[in-house]
Design a protein around this motif. Sequence first.
Motif, PDB file in Angstrom:
ATOM      1  N   THR A 131      13.097  -2.343  -0.087  1.00  0.00           N
ATOM      2  CA  THR A 131      12.284  -1.359  -0.811  1.00  0.00           C
ATOM      3  C   THR A 131      11.743  -1.953  -2.106  1.00  0.00           C
ATOM      4  O   THR A 131      10.565  -1.804  -2.440  1.00  0.00           O
ATOM      5  N   LEU A 132      12.617  -2.653  -2.836  1.00  0.00           N
ATOM      6  CA  LEU A 132      12.192  -3.260  -4.091  1.00  0.00           C
ATOM      7  C   LEU A 132      11.162  -4.361  -3.861  1.00  0.00           C
ATOM      8  O   LEU A 132      10.213  -4.509  -4.642  1.00  0.00           O
ATOM      9  N   ARG A 133      11.353  -5.136  -2.775  1.00  0.00           N
ATOM     10  CA  ARG A 133      10.400  -6.213  -2.494  1.00  0.00           C
ATOM     11  C   ARG A 133       9.035  -5.636  -2.151  1.00  0.00           C
ATOM     12  O   ARG A 133       8.006  -6.149  -2.589  1.00  0.00           O
ATOM     13  N   TRP A 134       9.026  -4.540  -1.383  1.00  0.00           N
ATOM     14  CA  TRP A 134       7.729  -3.934  -1.047  1.00  0.00           C
ATOM     15  C   TRP A 134       7.076  -3.339  -2.296  1.00  0.00           C
ATOM     16  O   TRP A 134       5.871  -3.459  -2.497  1.00  0.00           O
ATOM     17  N   ALA A 135       7.882  -2.712  -3.157  1.00  0.00           N
ATOM     18  CA  ALA A 135       7.342  -2.142  -4.393  1.00  0.00           C
ATOM     19  C   ALA A 135       6.791  -3.243  -5.296  1.00  0.00           C
ATOM     20  O   ALA A 135       5.742  -3.086  -5.928  1.00  0.00           O
ATOM     21  N   HIS A 136       7.506  -4.388  -5.341  1.00  0.00           N
ATOM     22  CA  HIS A 136       7.038  -5.506  -6.159  1.00  0.00           C
ATOM     23  C   HIS A 136       5.729  -6.063  -5.624  1.00  0.00           C
ATOM     24  O   HIS A 136       4.795  -6.385  -6.381  1.00  0.00           O
ATOM     25  N   SER A 137       5.625  -6.176  -4.301  1.00  0.00           N
ATOM     26  CA  SER A 137       4.392  -6.663  -3.695  1.00  0.00           C
ATOM     27  C   SER A 137       3.236  -5.708  -3.966  1.00  0.00           C
ATOM     28  O   SER A 137       2.112  -6.134  -4.265  1.00  0.00           O
ATOM     29  N   ASP A 138       3.521  -4.414  -3.881  1.00  0.00           N
ATOM     30  CA  ASP A 138       2.469  -3.428  -4.147  1.00  0.00           C
ATOM     31  C   ASP A 138       2.035  -3.477  -5.609  1.00  0.00           C
ATOM     32  O   ASP A 138       0.846  -3.321  -5.914  1.00  0.00           O
ATOM     33  N   LEU A 139       2.981  -3.716  -6.524  1.00  0.00           N
ATOM     34  CA  LEU A 139       2.643  -3.820  -7.938  1.00  0.00           C
ATOM     35  C   LEU A 139       1.739  -5.014  -8.194  1.00  0.00           C
ATOM     36  O   LEU A 139       0.779  -4.925  -8.966  1.00  0.00           O
ATOM     37  N   ARG A 140       2.008  -6.146  -7.552  1.00  0.00           N
ATOM     38  CA  ARG A 140       1.168  -7.321  -7.733  1.00  0.00           C
ATOM     39  C   ARG A 140      -0.241  -7.072  -7.216  1.00  0.00           C
ATOM     40  O   ARG A 140      -1.211  -7.591  -7.768  1.00  0.00           O
ATOM     41  N   THR A 141      -0.350  -6.241  -6.185  1.00  0.00           N
ATOM     42  CA  THR A 141      -1.663  -5.953  -5.618  1.00  0.00           C
ATOM     43  C   THR A 141      -2.455  -4.985  -6.489  1.00  0.00           C
ATOM     44  O   THR A 141      -3.687  -5.045  -6.549  1.00  0.00           O
ATOM     45  N   HIS A 142      -1.762  -4.074  -7.170  1.00  0.00           N
ATOM     46  CA  HIS A 142      -2.433  -3.022  -7.949  1.00  0.00           C
ATOM     47  C   HIS A 142      -2.002  -3.095  -9.421  1.00  0.00           C
ATOM     48  O   HIS A 142      -1.556  -2.112 -10.005  1.00  0.00           O
ATOM     49  N   ARG A 143      -2.112  -4.274 -10.024  1.00  0.00           N
ATOM     50  CA  ARG A 143      -1.698  -4.433 -11.416  1.00  0.00           C
ATOM     51  C   ARG A 143      -2.547  -3.581 -12.364  1.00  0.00           C
ATOM     52  O   ARG A 143      -2.025  -2.929 -13.271  1.00  0.00           O
ATOM     53  N   GLY A 144      -3.858  -3.617 -12.153  1.00  0.00           N
ATOM     54  CA  GLY A 144      -4.728  -2.856 -13.044  1.00  0.00           C
ATOM     55  C   GLY A 144      -4.445  -1.373 -13.005  1.00  0.00           C
ATOM     56  O   GLY A 144      -4.383  -0.703 -14.043  1.00  0.00           O
ATOM     57  N   GLU A 145      -4.256  -0.849 -11.806  1.00  0.00           N
ATOM     58  CA  GLU A 145      -3.961   0.582 -11.678  1.00  0.00           C
ATOM     59  C   GLU A 145      -2.658   0.931 -12.377  1.00  0.00           C
ATOM     60  O   GLU A 145      -2.547   1.963 -13.056  1.00  0.00           O
ATOM     61  N   ALA A 146      -1.638   0.079 -12.221  1.00  0.00           N
ATOM     62  CA  ALA A 146      -0.354   0.333 -12.873  1.00  0.00           C
ATOM     63  C   ALA A 146      -0.504   0.323 -14.398  1.00  0.00           C
ATOM     64  O   ALA A 146       0.049   1.177 -15.099  1.00  0.00           O
ATOM     65  N   LEU A 147      -1.273  -0.644 -14.920  1.00  0.00           N
ATOM     66  CA  LEU A 147      -1.471  -0.721 -16.367  1.00  0.00           C
ATOM     67  C   LEU A 147      -2.184   0.525 -16.881  1.00  0.00           C
ATOM     68  O   LEU A 147      -1.804   1.093 -17.921  1.00  0.00           O
ATOM     69  N   PHE A 148      -3.204   0.961 -16.170  1.00  0.00           N
ATOM     70  CA  PHE A 148      -3.941   2.148 -16.605  1.00  0.00           C
ATOM     71  C   PHE A 148      -3.046   3.383 -16.600  1.00  0.00           C
ATOM     72  O   PHE A 148      -3.121   4.235 -17.493  1.00  0.00           O
ATOM     73  N   LEU A 149      -2.185   3.514 -15.593  1.00  0.00           N
ATOM     74  CA  LEU A 149      -1.289   4.668 -15.539  1.00  0.00           C
ATOM     75  C   LEU A 149      -0.309   4.662 -16.714  1.00  0.00           C
ATOM     76  O   LEU A 149      -0.021   5.704 -17.307  1.00  0.00           O
ATOM     77  N   VAL A 150       0.201   3.492 -17.050  1.00  0.00           N
ATOM     78  CA  VAL A 150       1.128   3.396 -18.186  1.00  0.00           C
ATOM     79  C   VAL A 150       0.424   3.775 -19.481  1.00  0.00           C
ATOM     80  O   VAL A 150       0.934   4.563 -20.294  1.00  0.00           O
ATOM     81  N   LEU A 151      -0.782   3.230 -19.693  1.00  0.00           N
ATOM     82  CA  LEU A 151      -1.510   3.527 -20.926  1.00  0.00           C
ATOM     83  C   LEU A 151      -1.918   4.996 -21.007  1.00  0.00           C
ATOM     84  O   LEU A 151      -1.838   5.620 -22.071  1.00  0.00           O
ATOM     85  N   ALA A 152      -2.363   5.562 -19.879  1.00  0.00           N
ATOM     86  CA  ALA A 152      -2.754   6.970 -19.882  1.00  0.00           C
ATOM     87  C   ALA A 152      -1.563   7.868 -20.188  1.00  0.00           C
ATOM     88  O   ALA A 152      -1.664   8.819 -20.971  1.00  0.00           O
ATOM     89  N   THR A 153      -0.424   7.570 -19.582  1.00  0.00           N
ATOM     90  CA  THR A 153       0.775   8.370 -19.853  1.00  0.00           C
ATOM     91  C   THR A 153       1.186   8.252 -21.314  1.00  0.00           C
ATOM     92  O   THR A 153       1.565   9.246 -21.944  1.00  0.00           O
ATOM     93  N   ALA A 154       1.104   7.042 -21.852  1.00  0.00           N
ATOM     94  CA  ALA A 154       1.455   6.859 -23.265  1.00  0.00           C
ATOM     95  C   ALA A 154       0.531   7.672 -24.169  1.00  0.00           C
ATOM     96  O   ALA A 154       0.984   8.322 -25.118  1.00  0.00           O
TER      97      ALA A 154
ATOM     98  N   ILE B 197     -10.630  11.168 -26.493  1.00  0.00           N
ATOM     99  CA  ILE B 197     -11.715  10.718 -25.619  1.00  0.00           C
ATOM    100  C   ILE B 197     -11.349   9.396 -24.956  1.00  0.00           C
ATOM    101  O   ILE B 197     -11.629   9.184 -23.764  1.00  0.00           O
ATOM    102  N   ALA B 198     -10.706   8.503 -25.704  1.00  0.00           N
ATOM    103  CA  ALA B 198     -10.291   7.225 -25.125  1.00  0.00           C
ATOM    104  C   ALA B 198      -9.267   7.434 -24.004  1.00  0.00           C
ATOM    105  O   ALA B 198      -9.352   6.810 -22.936  1.00  0.00           O
ATOM    106  N   VAL B 199      -8.290   8.336 -24.229  1.00  0.00           N
ATOM    107  CA  VAL B 199      -7.288   8.606 -23.194  1.00  0.00           C
ATOM    108  C   VAL B 199      -7.940   9.219 -21.961  1.00  0.00           C
ATOM    109  O   VAL B 199      -7.658   8.836 -20.817  1.00  0.00           O
ATOM    110  N   LEU B 200      -8.839  10.173 -22.176  1.00  0.00           N
ATOM    111  CA  LEU B 200      -9.509  10.818 -21.039  1.00  0.00           C
ATOM    112  C   LEU B 200     -10.400   9.827 -20.298  1.00  0.00           C
ATOM    113  O   LEU B 200     -10.502   9.890 -19.060  1.00  0.00           O
ATOM    114  N   ALA B 201     -11.064   8.931 -21.037  1.00  0.00           N
ATOM    115  CA  ALA B 201     -11.878   7.913 -20.374  1.00  0.00           C
ATOM    116  C   ALA B 201     -11.009   6.996 -19.517  1.00  0.00           C
ATOM    117  O   ALA B 201     -11.414   6.580 -18.421  1.00  0.00           O
ATOM    118  N   LEU B 202      -9.806   6.706 -19.990  1.00  0.00           N
ATOM    119  CA  LEU B 202      -8.883   5.876 -19.214  1.00  0.00           C
ATOM    120  C   LEU B 202      -8.474   6.574 -17.920  1.00  0.00           C
ATOM    121  O   LEU B 202      -8.426   5.961 -16.842  1.00  0.00           O
TER     122      LEU B 202
END
Length: 760
Positions: free
Chosen positions: A4-27, A633-638
Motif C-alpha cells: 500500500t505504501l509503495r503504491w501511494a509513494h508511486s502515485d505521489l511521484r506521479t502527481h507531485r504538483g497536485e499534492a503540493l497544491f493541495l498542501v498549500l491550499a489547505t494551509a 484571492i491567492a488561496v482561491l486561485a490555487l
Amino acid sequence: MRATLRWAHSDLRTHRGEALFLVLATAGIVASLLLATALFGYATNPWQRVFTQSHGAHVWLHTDKAADTGKLAGLDGVDTVAGPYPTAAVTVSSRGSRASVELRGTPERPSVGRPPVVSGHWLDPSAPNGVVLESRLARALLAEPGDTLTVPGTARELTVVGLADSAEPRYRPGEQPGLVWALPSAVPDPGGQVIGLRLTDPGDTSYIVQRAVTVLGSGAIGEVSTWQQARAEAQGDNRLLGQVLGLFGLGALVAAGLAVHGAISTRIRGHLRDLSVLKAIGFTPGQVVRVFLLQHLAYALLGALTAAGLAEALGSRIPGRLGDAVGVWQGLPGHTVALIVVPVGAVLFIGATTGLAAWRAGRVPPVPLPRPAATSGGRLSGVARRALGVRIPPALVLGWHTAFTRRPRSLATVARLTLPLLLIVVAMSAWTTIDRFHSRPEQVGLPAALSVRADAGRSEQQIRTLLERDPGVAAAYPGVETAALGPSQTATIALRGLGTHRDPYPHTLAEGRPARGADEAVAGQGLLDLLDARVGDWVRMTVGDQPLILHIVGRSIEPENAGRVISTSLDTLRENNPGLRPTLYELRLDPGADPREVADRLTAAGDGHLDVHTVANPADGLSPLRAVVAGLIAVLALIGLIELLTAIGGTVRESERDLLALKAIGLSPRQITAITVTATGLTALAAVLAATALGLPLAHWLIDAQGRSSGIGAGIAQGPSAVLVVPLGAAAVLCAAALAAVPAARAARRRLADTLSAVA
C-alpha cells in the motif's frame, strides 16, 4: 501494508504538483480560519476584560444638575450605583492636538466603573489639578503621565497623572467626547452629572432605562449609553474582519473539498485498469479506499499543521491589527482549543469529501468491464455537423462537443471551477467597496471632509466667512448635533440639524427623497431598526424637555453612530428654538484639496477659536482587509488551479479513445491538440460567466446585508468594474488553454500501440 505504501509513494511521484497544491491550499484555508477566530476573540474579549476588571456599569445616564438621581438606587433590578459625578464639557489641548472631553469629578476611585490604570497612578488629593485620561483619548492627544493639558481660551492647566482603560463608549473625534477623570475641585462649574447603574440582570437594560426616565423625567436626561452600545463600538471593524475571513475561509474549505473529490473521481476514471490490477493481486476494497483516503488526509494534515505552526509562531508579528489580534488571542483561555479544533475540523472535512470519492474506487471490479462501442461523447448533433459543413474550424466544433456533450460530468466540472471563481468575484467586490469609501466618500454618506466646532468667541457670520474664505473649502454647512431620546425613551439617538432650506446639506440617500420642507428629516438604517420605523413614518422624540415630531422622507447612508442618526435642517430645529446657534460646521472641500492642509490653515486662522477634525472614514479601520482579500484571492486561485488541472487531465484521458478516429479522418496532431485546448478553454469560459453572473449579485447582497446589520444601511456595495472583471476572466480562460496545451500535445503525438492499449 508495504504494498500500500509503495503504491501511494508511486502515485505521489506521479502527481507531485497536485499534492503540493493541495498542501498549500489547505494551509491557506486553515490560516484564514485561524485568523478569523483570532479576530473574533480580539473583537470581544478586550472589552469584556475591561468591563469585568472595572466592575462596569451597564447603564450610564447623563442628567442635569437638579435631577434627584438618588431615587435610581431603589429601582428593582439595580444592583449598585456609581455616582452621581459632576461633569463639565471642555476642550483640552496637548502638543498641538485638541479634543472635546467630559471632565468627570470623581472624589475617590469608584467600586462600580472602576477604570483599570494602565500607566501612572490614580488621582491624588495632593495634586488638585491632576487628571486621568482614558487611554484612547490619550493616544489621540499624544499624552503621557507627566504631560500638561491646556484649556484653550483660559489660563487653566491640567496635569496628566495616569492613563486608564474604560468600558464606556470610546472617544471619537467630533462625535463622542473623551473621558477625563478629575477631582471634584477640578470641576468648579459643572454643567450636569452622570450616574452609572450596575444591574442584577443585564438583559433588563431597556426596561431599567425606561424606568429611570420615568422616575427622573425625560427632560432631566440628556444622554443614555448602555453596555450593548459600548461593546458593539469596541468590536466594530475587528468583528467585520473576522466575519470576512471566516466566510471566505469556509467557502475556500468547501471549494477545496470539492476539488479533492473531483481530482480523485477523475483519477479513478482514468485508472480503472490499474485499480482492477490491484484488486486482482489481492487488494481488498478497504485497502483501496484507505490508499486514497490516507494519502489525501496526509496532504491535508501537512497543510493544516503548517498553517497552525506559522500562525502560532509568526502570527503576532503580522503588521497592524491582525498581528495585535493574534497576540491577544494567544493569551485567551480558548486559544489552545481553537488551535486544535480548527485544523482538525478542516482535515476531517477534506477527509469526508475524499472518503466519498475513495469509496467509488473500492467498488471497481477486479475484471475491467468492456467499454461500450459508442464514443463516450455521443454522436455529433445536427448543429455540429452543419457547422463542420460550413467550414467552421473542426477544433472549435469538436472542442465544444467534447466539453459539453457529457452533461452531468461537464456540469460538475464547471460547478467545481465556478465556486473559487465566484468567491474571487465576491472578494474583488469587497475590495472595490472599500476603495469607494476612500475615492468617492460622498457616495457613501461622507460628503464633508472636515468638521469644525467653534466656541462662543465669534458670531455665526464671522465663522462662516472665515471658513468659506479658505481656497480649499467648497461649502460650509452650519449645524447642531444633540442627543435625543427615542419614543420608547430607552435609548439615545443623534439628532442633527445640518444646512438650511436655502442651502441644504447633501445627504447621501439610498431610499426616498431629500428633506426639503418643514418637519421633514432623513434617517439612518440603525435608527429605523431601533424605532421599527420606515420611510414615510412620523416619529416622536424628546430633546431635553421638549417633544419633537419629524416626518422621515428618506433613508440616508449613515456611517457614524451605528446609523442611529436622524437629520433635518437647521431651520427646522430653529422653529422650536429661534435662538439656536450652530455649534458645528461641516465642510465640503474642492476636488483635490488636502483635508489636513485645509485643517491646518483653518486652525491657524481661527486663532484658538476653532476645533477642526477630519471626518472619520469607516474604511480607515478596514485597511488590513486589503491584505486579507489579496491573500484569500491567492488561496482561491490555487484551489481553482487544482480543479483546472483535474479537468485537463480528465479531458485528455477521455479524448484518448477518440484519438484513432480523429487521425483516421485526417486531423493532424496540431488539430487534435487544439480540440482539447478548446474544450478546456470553453469549460473555463463557462465557469467564468457563471461565476460573474452569480458572484456580482451575491456580493451586493452580502455587503448590503453587512451594511444593514452595522446600521450604515444597504446601498454601499460596489461591484468590480469591467476593467477588472474582463481581464480576470480572460486570464482564467487563457491560463486554462495554456495549461492544457502541453498534455494535449503529448497525447496527440502518442504512438499507435499506446493508443490501442489505452482504448483496450
